[in-house]
Design an enzyme around this catalytic site. Structure first.
Site, PDB file in Angstrom:
ATOM      1  N   ARG A  53      98.991  67.383  23.857  1.00 15.45           N
ATOM      2  CA  ARG A  53      97.999  66.931  25.007  1.00 15.45           C
ATOM      3  C   ARG A  53      98.180  65.500  25.280  1.00 15.45           C
ATOM      4  O   ARG A  53      98.269  65.103  26.346  1.00 15.45           O
ATOM      5  CB  ARG A  53      96.573  67.597  24.750  1.00 15.45           C
ATOM      6  CG  ARG A  53      95.555  66.680  26.049  1.00 15.45           C
ATOM      7  CD  ARG A  53      94.150  67.459  26.037  1.00 15.45           C
ATOM      8  NE  ARG A  53      93.611  68.018  24.837  1.00 15.45           N
ATOM      9  CZ  ARG A  53      92.960  66.884  23.699  1.00 15.45           C
ATOM     10  NH1 ARG A  53      92.867  65.755  24.011  1.00 15.45           N
ATOM     11  NH2 ARG A  53      92.725  67.807  22.710  1.00 15.45           N
ATOM     12  N   TYR A 105      95.581  66.882  53.553  1.00 15.34           N
ATOM     13  CA  TYR A 105      95.696  68.071  53.043  1.00 15.34           C
ATOM     14  C   TYR A 105      94.608  68.871  52.729  1.00 15.34           C
ATOM     15  O   TYR A 105      93.566  68.204  52.231  1.00 15.34           O
ATOM     16  CB  TYR A 105      96.840  67.761  51.765  1.00 15.34           C
ATOM     17  CG  TYR A 105      96.927  69.128  51.017  1.00 15.34           C
ATOM     18  CD1 TYR A 105      97.888  69.983  51.475  1.00 15.34           C
ATOM     19  CD2 TYR A 105      96.233  69.211  49.714  1.00 15.34           C
ATOM     20  CE1 TYR A 105      97.972  71.175  50.655  1.00 15.34           C
ATOM     21  CE2 TYR A 105      96.696  70.133  49.052  1.00 15.34           C
ATOM     22  CZ  TYR A 105      97.379  71.484  49.480  1.00 15.34           C
ATOM     23  OH  TYR A 105      97.536  72.306  48.449  1.00 15.34           O
ATOM     24  N   ASP A 177      99.457  59.629  49.337  1.00 14.85           N
ATOM     25  CA  ASP A 177     100.247  60.942  48.855  1.00 14.85           C
ATOM     26  C   ASP A 177     101.776  61.127  49.383  1.00 14.85           C
ATOM     27  O   ASP A 177     101.914  61.107  50.706  1.00 14.85           O
ATOM     28  CB  ASP A 177      99.451  62.113  49.496  1.00 14.85           C
ATOM     29  CG  ASP A 177      99.843  63.391  48.904  1.00 14.85           C
ATOM     30  OD1 ASP A 177     101.167  63.728  48.886  1.00 14.85           O
ATOM     31  OD2 ASP A 177      99.115  64.338  48.903  1.00 14.85           O
ATOM     32  N   LYS A 202     106.337  70.676  44.900  1.00 20.19           N
ATOM     33  CA  LYS A 202     107.191  70.720  46.217  1.00 20.19           C
ATOM     34  C   LYS A 202     108.498  70.039  46.079  1.00 20.19           C
ATOM     35  O   LYS A 202     109.168  70.677  45.282  1.00 20.19           O
ATOM     36  CB  LYS A 202     106.373  69.829  47.310  1.00 20.19           C
ATOM     37  CG  LYS A 202     104.909  70.176  47.019  1.00 20.19           C
ATOM     38  CD  LYS A 202     104.472  71.563  47.633  1.00 20.19           C
ATOM     39  CE  LYS A 202     103.068  72.086  47.296  1.00 20.19           C
ATOM     40  NZ  LYS A 202     102.116  71.203  47.880  1.00 20.19           N
TER      41      LYS A 202
HETATM   42  C1  LIG Z   1     100.626  70.775  47.962  1.00 20.27           C
HETATM   43  C2  LIG Z   1     100.241  69.617  48.024  1.00 20.27           C
HETATM   44  C3  LIG Z   1      99.119  69.094  47.216  1.00 20.27           C
HETATM   45  C4  LIG Z   1      98.645  69.551  46.138  1.00 20.27           C
HETATM   46  O1  LIG Z   1      99.340  69.830  44.977  1.00 20.27           O
HETATM   47  P1  LIG Z   1      99.162  70.999  43.837  1.00 20.27           P
HETATM   48  O2  LIG Z   1     100.596  70.779  43.107  1.00 20.27           O
HETATM   49  O3  LIG Z   1      99.367  72.496  44.873  1.00 20.27           O
HETATM   50  O4  LIG Z   1      98.210  70.899  43.281  1.00 20.27           O
HETATM   51  C5  LIG Z   1      98.744  67.949  47.611  1.00 20.27           C
HETATM   52  N1  LIG Z   1      99.364  67.026  48.862  1.00 20.27           N
HETATM   53  C6  LIG Z   1     100.100  67.545  49.559  1.00 20.27           C
HETATM   54  C7  LIG Z   1     100.698  66.871  50.664  1.00 20.27           C
HETATM   55  C8  LIG Z   1     100.686  68.814  49.276  1.00 20.27           C
HETATM   56  O5  LIG Z   1     101.459  69.566  50.003  1.00 20.27           O
END
Ligand SMILES: *Cc1c(COP(=O)(O)O)cnc(C)c1O
Length: 382
Positions: A53, A105, A177, A202
């Site tokens: 961890r 988001y 982000d 992503k």
């Molecule tokens: C998918 C997404 C998130 C969240 O991420 P997860 O891996 O699904 O927890 C945050 N910000 C954006 C812009 C996203 O597309």
């Protein structure tokens, strides 16, 4: 964290930083260290790894590589993008305020408004394309400005340097982000952001096969906080998942070049199609954020949204008619995806200041052959 490769280009760093051949066997690929614990030579005398961890060598490699790609001194991996966001938000204390963009988001909005708000943290949503307006209406006790650019799903572009200036002038941090742009197309720390957060689920992973999150920063104190939360709260991934992200990230640059190219062709086709009332893409010179995007991005990415001329029902018909484009949430992988944000990814924003139009269709344009991508969209729109 190794920075022996800091003078190399983006792809060289993605492939090599933190990924020297394994010293015992010479394995060229970073091994999946599938172990929960590490033998100690004597009491308290260990290799730097004690318990998985707290740290795992596969994870260390990924953290070094992704930090280098973001041009950051530090990087910390988390179980998901939202776990990464949660770790940052745990810097706040009751009475503190968060400013977020008015099309954040949906999951970020839910985390802030449903999980952190009941703990005494207040929030407000603002138009971050107007930094001067934000400065003039600055909410008291704001500690964090939370920006995405381009945003999900409206592809709004925020001028990172301008928003960073307003945040810093008022004693707040800017979190950016960078999931949509990726570090290949945009490096927010260089424009004044204090922390960069990713859903590595992503583009960084890029193959729709694992969920993950990442935070990059140049601030050692923030890194200490994030490491502490990573270990104390424990939202960590197993080594296989970490390995998949590390493998995916090596090809980010060539994938993004293809995403950029395919998305540009899709935008051109959509603009000429009468079933489409408007196309949202930062690469369009008519896009209100085009100038800022050109300044801070080296390409406009693979995400394209459009509004259906026939309204909500037409949008849903188009989405359901697509065949090659898979109807699914998520984005940023090799295959093309299509979705309806109002009903799917952004349902949690309904009735809030972050609600999205119901005729909106979001495309994640993949890296398939462009002729197949265009043919599928054309039949879905007909
Ligand atoms: C998918 C997404 C998130 C969240 O991420 P997860 O891996 O699904 O927890 C945050 N910000 C954006 C812009 C996203 O597309």
């Amino acid at each position: 964290m190794s920075d022996d490769h800091s003078s190399f280009g983006f792809s060289t760093r993605a492939i090599h930083v933190g990924q020297d051949p394994e010293p015992r066997t010479g394995a060229v690929t970073v091994p999946v260290f599938q172990t929960s614990t590490f033998a100690q030579e004597a009491v308290g005398k260990h290799t730097g790894y004690e318990y998985a961890r707290t740290g795992n060598p596969t994870r260390t490699a990924l953290e070094a590589a992704l930090a280098s790609m973001e041009g950051a001194a530090f990087g910390v991996d988390f179980a998901s993008g939202l776990a990464a966001e949660d770790a940052i938000l745990r810097m706040l204390r009751p009475g503190d305020h968060i400013v977020m963009g008015n099309d954040a988001y949906g999951g970020t909005f839910r985390l802030i408004s449903k999980v952190f708000a009941p703990m005494g943290i207040t929030w407000s949503a603002h138009d971050l394309t107007d930094p001067a307006g934000l400065g003039a209406a600055w909410p008291e006790n704001t500690k964090i400005v939370w920006a995405e650019t381009p945003t999900n799903p409206l592809l709004t572009v925020i001028d990172i340097a301008a928003v960073a200036d307003v945040a810093h002038a008022n004693g707040a941090l800017l979190v950016c982000d960078n999931t949509f742009a990726t570090p290949y197309l945009q490096q927010p720390l260089a424009h004044g952001a204090d922390l960069v957060v990713h859903s590595t689920t992503k583009y960084l992973g890029g193959h729709s096969d694992t969920v993950g999150g990442f935070v990059a920063t140049n601030n050692a104190e923030f890194d200490t906080h994030l490491r502490y939360i990573q270990n104390a709260v424990g939202a960590v991934r197993g080594p296989w998942d970490v390995y998949l992200t590390l493998r995916g990230a090596k090809t980010l640059a060539i994938r993004m070049d293809r995403h950029n190219e395919n998305a540009a062709a899709v935008v051109e086709m959509l603009e000429a199609n009468s079933a489409v009332s408007s196309v949202l893409y930062p690469g369009l010179s008519s896009h209100p954020g085009h100038e800022a995007a050109t300044r801070q991005m080296s390409g406009f990415g693979g995400m394209v949204s459009f509004r259906a001329a026939g309204g909500r029902d037409a949008a849903i018909r188009i989405i359901e008619k697509a065949k090659l484009f898979i109807l699914a949430e998520s984005l940023g992988a090799v295959e093309s995806l299509i979705e309806h944000p109002g009903v799917m990814t952004h349902a949690s924003a309904e009735g809030s200041p972050l609600e999205v139009p119901d005729d909106l269709v979001r495309l994640s344009v993949g890296i398939e052959d462009i002729s197949d991508i265009l043919a599928d969209l054309e039949q879905a729109l007909s």
